[in-house]
Design a protein around this motif. Structure first.
Motif, PDB file in Angstrom:
ATOM      1  N   LEU A  76       0.832  -1.206   0.000  1.00 26.49           N
ATOM      2  CA  LEU A  76       0.000   0.000   0.000  1.00 26.49           C
ATOM      3  C   LEU A  76       0.867   1.257   0.000  1.00 26.49           C
ATOM      4  N   ALA A  77       1.930   1.220   0.784  1.00 29.64           N
ATOM      5  CA  ALA A  77       2.838   2.364   0.818  1.00 29.64           C
ATOM      6  C   ALA A  77       3.522   2.548  -0.532  1.00 29.64           C
ATOM      7  N   ALA A  78       3.868   1.436  -1.179  1.00 34.15           N
ATOM      8  CA  ALA A  78       4.533   1.521  -2.480  1.00 34.15           C
ATOM      9  C   ALA A  78       3.615   2.123  -3.537  1.00 34.15           C
ATOM     10  N   VAL A  79       2.314   1.822  -3.459  1.00 33.14           N
ATOM     11  CA  VAL A  79       1.363   2.334  -4.437  1.00 33.14           C
ATOM     12  C   VAL A  79       1.236   3.858  -4.337  1.00 33.14           C
ATOM     13  N   LEU A  80       1.563   4.408  -3.184  1.00 32.63           N
ATOM     14  CA  LEU A  80       1.521   5.863  -3.041  1.00 32.63           C
ATOM     15  C   LEU A  80       2.513   6.561  -3.974  1.00 32.63           C
ATOM     16  N   LEU A  81       3.608   5.873  -4.302  1.00 33.89           N
ATOM     17  CA  LEU A  81       4.637   6.504  -5.128  1.00 33.89           C
ATOM     18  C   LEU A  81       4.113   6.888  -6.512  1.00 33.89           C
ATOM     19  N   PRO A  82       3.547   5.941  -7.306  1.00 35.71           N
ATOM     20  CA  PRO A  82       3.020   6.375  -8.608  1.00 35.71           C
ATOM     21  C   PRO A  82       1.848   7.339  -8.472  1.00 35.71           C
ATOM     22  N   ALA A  83       1.075   7.199  -7.390  1.00 33.50           N
ATOM     23  CA  ALA A  83      -0.039   8.129  -7.187  1.00 33.50           C
ATOM     24  C   ALA A  83       0.465   9.550  -7.000  1.00 33.50           C
ATOM     25  N   VAL A  84       1.529   9.703  -6.226  1.00 30.81           N
ATOM     26  CA  VAL A  84       2.093  11.031  -5.988  1.00 30.81           C
ATOM     27  C   VAL A  84       2.735  11.582  -7.256  1.00 30.81           C
ATOM     28  N   VAL A  85       3.437  10.726  -8.004  1.00 33.78           N
ATOM     29  CA  VAL A  85       4.079  11.180  -9.241  1.00 33.78           C
ATOM     30  C   VAL A  85       3.019  11.638 -10.242  1.00 33.78           C
ATOM     31  N   TRP A  86       1.956  10.838 -10.394  1.00 36.10           N
ATOM     32  CA  TRP A  86       0.889  11.214 -11.325  1.00 36.10           C
ATOM     33  C   TRP A  86       0.243  12.532 -10.896  1.00 36.10           C
ATOM     34  N   ALA A  87      -0.026  12.671  -9.605  1.00 39.99           N
ATOM     35  CA  ALA A  87      -0.647  13.901  -9.112  1.00 39.99           C
ATOM     36  C   ALA A  87       0.257  15.108  -9.350  1.00 39.99           C
ATOM     37  N   ALA A  88       1.559  14.918  -9.156  1.00 41.29           N
ATOM     38  CA  ALA A  88       2.498  16.023  -9.381  1.00 41.29           C
ATOM     39  C   ALA A  88       2.533  16.432 -10.852  1.00 41.29           C
ATOM     40  N   LEU A  89       2.417  15.440 -11.751  1.00 35.99           N
ATOM     41  CA  LEU A  89       2.484  15.728 -13.183  1.00 35.99           C
ATOM     42  C   LEU A  89       1.179  16.277 -13.736  1.00 35.99           C
TER      43      LEU A  89
END
Length: 316
Positions: free
Chosen positions: A79-92
């Motif tokens: 679950l913590a790992a899934v936050l990484l692409p979520a944050v990158v997508w949100a930033a982009l």
């Protein structure tokens, strides 16, 4: 005693499988984050890099399935790992969904652009919503029944410029117009000077070369030619309207974004996808500008075309 040993081994085995499953989700999440962040590092061989660039906003759809998989496996690490692409997508791309920061207030100029679709059975019906939107300028591509379109627009838009299959209808006088060579082999772009109430406005109506998986060279060449033409055009107020067959996230779009602003990015909300019309997943249709302040931008559903229309409003 034996039963206790068996239960402990079973539990250990179960945890081991859970860890492996969680590890797979972590790996996929890491790959997704890397693809989002580094998609332009992918070599653009046979247009593959452009294809990935264009599809990148859709990669956010991979986050919910990964989050669900992590939840089903009850893996906090996953679950913590899934936050990484979520944050990158949100930033982009998350900013596209925020309220636009462009200038508010009434628009002095409203524009619309539509790829009619060659062979459109009822082009008059397609352009009717554009006129109904209150647009002052209507740019069209793939116009192959000009008389029917003109009959639908002439009453409200008495001024027209046409080159090949691209055309501009205007509420205001068109002082000058000419074809623009984009290196396509035949002229499929025009430049017009519109005598708008606030002053002259240069308008380009463009349909660049087609792009398909593995075949983007012609599109890329025509985009480079258009960027060179715009670079040499010193008009203080300028808009480019049309089907550029290029998503704003595509690396080959950069030469234009260095010269012009994107109305959808500055004054719209969301990605503004326009193609295919039934379920759009990309935006090849654009309103680009300089020397103006955008007040609004959006997408308009029209009948009988495979593209949705793009609209924008500006003030001087």
């Amino acid at each position: 005693m034996t039963e206790g040993v068996i239960d402990e081994r079973t539990t250990d085995a179960s945890h081991g499988r859970g860890d492996r499953r969680g590890l797979l989700v972590c790996l996929l999440a890491g790959l997704l984050a890397a693809l989002l962040a580094g998609h332009r590092a992918i070599p653009n061989v046979h247009g593959f890099g452009s294809l990935v660039d264009s599809a990148t906003p859709l990669l956010g759809l991979g986050v919910p399935p990964l989050a669900l998989a992590a939840a089903l496996r009850r893996s906090r690490r996953a679950l913590a790992a899934v936050l990484l692409p979520a944050v990158v997508w949100a930033a982009l791309y998350g900013g596209a969904w925020l309220p636009p920061a462009a200038g508010a207030g009434p628009a002095a100029i409203r524009v619309a652009s539509q790829n009619l679709r060659s062979g459109n059975p009822d082009p008059a019906a397609t352009v009717a919503p554009l006129a109904g939107s209150g647009a002052d300028l209507i740019a069209l591509q793939e116009v192959d029944e000009e008389d029917r379109v003109d009959a639908a627009l002439r009453g409200r838009y008495p001024h027209q410029a046409t080159v090949s299959t691209v055309a501009l209808w205007s509420r205001w006088p068109i002082r000058d117009s000419a074809g623009v060579d984009t290196g396509l082999g035949w002229t499929r772009a025009l430049r017009a000077v519109v005598a708008a109430p606030g002053g002259d406005l240069v308008v380009y109506v463009v349909h660049l070369g087609s792009a398909r998986a593995g075949h983007t060279a012609t599109r890329d060449e025509t985009l480079t030619a258009l960027a060179a033409t715009v670079r040499d055009d010193h008009a203080p107020r300028l808009v480019v309207l049309g089907d550029l067959n290029t998503a704003a996230t595509d690396r080959v779009f950069v030469p234009l974004t260095r010269l012009l602003h994107d109305a959808q990015a500055d004054a719209g909300q969301g990605f503004g996808f326009t193609w295919p019309a039934q379920l759009p997943v990309t935006r090849p249709d654009h309103v680009l500008y300089r020397g103006l302040t955008p007040t609004a931008a959006g997408v308009l559903r029209t009948p009988d075309s495979d593209h949705r229309a793009v609209t924008a409003g500006f003030r001087w």
